[in-house]
Design a protein around this motif. Structure first.
Motif, PDB file in Angstrom:
ATOM      1  N   THR A   3       0.936  -1.220   0.065  1.00 15.32           N
ATOM      2  CA  THR A   3       0.124   0.132   0.051  1.00 15.32           C
ATOM      3  C   THR A   3       0.844   1.302  -0.104  1.00 15.32           C
ATOM      4  O   THR A   3       2.020   1.289   0.509  1.00 15.32           O
ATOM      5  N   TRP A   4       0.274   2.266  -0.342  1.00 18.50           N
ATOM      6  CA  TRP A   4       0.824   3.637  -0.268  1.00 18.50           C
ATOM      7  C   TRP A   4       1.278   3.969   1.170  1.00 18.50           C
ATOM      8  O   TRP A   4       2.461   4.431   1.442  1.00 18.50           O
ATOM      9  N   ALA A   8       5.035   4.755   2.215  1.00 19.15           N
ATOM     10  CA  ALA A   8       5.310   6.057   2.871  1.00 19.15           C
ATOM     11  C   ALA A   8       5.968   6.141   4.105  1.00 19.15           C
ATOM     12  O   ALA A   8       7.038   6.663   4.392  1.00 19.15           O
ATOM     13  N   ASP A  23      -0.692  12.204  -0.996  1.00 20.96           N
ATOM     14  CA  ASP A  23      -0.568  11.591  -2.042  1.00 20.96           C
ATOM     15  C   ASP A  23       0.844  11.706  -2.531  1.00 20.96           C
ATOM     16  O   ASP A  23       1.087  11.335  -3.652  1.00 20.96           O
ATOM     17  N   GLU A  24       1.769  12.813  -1.786  1.00 27.10           N
ATOM     18  CA  GLU A  24       3.075  13.098  -2.567  1.00 27.10           C
ATOM     19  C   GLU A  24       4.143  13.037  -1.215  1.00 27.10           C
ATOM     20  O   GLU A  24       3.692  13.619  -0.267  1.00 27.10           O
ATOM     21  N   ARG A  48       1.448   9.040  -5.263  1.00 24.62           N
ATOM     22  CA  ARG A  48       0.537   7.630  -5.484  1.00 24.62           C
ATOM     23  C   ARG A  48      -0.466   7.961  -6.424  1.00 24.62           C
ATOM     24  O   ARG A  48      -0.956   9.266  -6.644  1.00 24.62           O
ATOM     25  N   GLU A  56      -3.236   0.731  -6.967  1.00 27.15           N
ATOM     26  CA  GLU A  56      -2.371   1.796  -6.377  1.00 27.15           C
ATOM     27  C   GLU A  56      -1.076   1.665  -7.061  1.00 27.15           C
ATOM     28  O   GLU A  56      -0.387   0.455  -7.104  1.00 27.15           O
ATOM     29  N   TRP A  57      -0.373   2.653  -7.808  1.00 27.77           N
ATOM     30  CA  TRP A  57       0.903   2.554  -8.240  1.00 27.77           C
ATOM     31  C   TRP A  57       1.626   4.137  -7.511  1.00 27.77           C
ATOM     32  O   TRP A  57       1.231   4.939  -6.931  1.00 27.77           O
ATOM     33  N   VAL A  58       3.020   3.611  -7.739  1.00 29.30           N
ATOM     34  CA  VAL A  58       3.709   4.857  -7.100  1.00 29.30           C
ATOM     35  C   VAL A  58       4.633   5.457  -8.387  1.00 29.30           C
ATOM     36  O   VAL A  58       5.163   4.544  -9.048  1.00 29.30           O
ATOM     37  N   LEU A 103       1.937  -0.931  -6.598  1.00 26.46           N
ATOM     38  CA  LEU A 103       2.289  -1.084  -5.104  1.00 26.46           C
ATOM     39  C   LEU A 103       1.740  -2.496  -4.686  1.00 26.46           C
ATOM     40  O   LEU A 103       2.300  -3.125  -3.878  1.00 26.46           O
TER      41      LEU A 103
END
Length: 135
Positions: A3-4, A8, A23-24, A48, A56-58, A103
């Motif tokens: 997950t984001w 993080a 998201d950043e 994100r 979800e992608w990064v 992710l």
């Protein structure tokens, strides 16, 4: 890293965070941890992204200079010849190098290796095409 939030948390523990929103995350990638004598740094932006409103992608991105200040054909030719894990885009007024990863199945090395490669490539291209270390 499924997950984001997990990514993080890892990023906060391992890198110098310059700023963060939901998201950043902007980090200062320090090359010293790769080479103790190297004092170079590169700003890297982690964002994100949500694909199809569910995956979800990064996105890993680094600015290298203003698009109006470079021969884009020469820059893109060099990127095509010398890079493996990134593409180039213009975002706002800046040329950025970026790479995206899903992710859900992300292994730690699938994140850290492209991050280091993208930061190093960005730093190198910034020096060659923009004459210094501005980002």
């Amino acid at each position: 890293m499924s997950t984001w939030a997990a990514l993080a948390e890892y990023v906060r523990d391992e890198y110098e965070v310059l700023s963060e929103t939901e998201d950043e995350i902007r980090i200062l990638f320090d090359f010293e941890h790769l080479d103790e004598e190297d004092e170079r740094t590169q700003v890297v932006i982690l964002v994100r992204e949500l694909l199809d409103e569910k995956h979800e992608w990064v996105q890993i991105a680094t600015p290298i200079g203003k698009a109006s200040e470079v021969d884009l054909t020469a820059l893109l030719t060099e990127i095509g010849l010398s890079t493996v894990a990134c593409g180039a885009a213009i975002m706002g007024e800046h040329v950025v190098l970026r790479h995206s990863l899903p992710l859900a199945t992300l292994d730690l090395h699938e994140f850290t290796d492209p991050l280091a490669l993208l930061a190093g490539t960005g730093d190198q291209l910034e020096e060659i095409f923009f004459g210094g270390d501005h980002y």
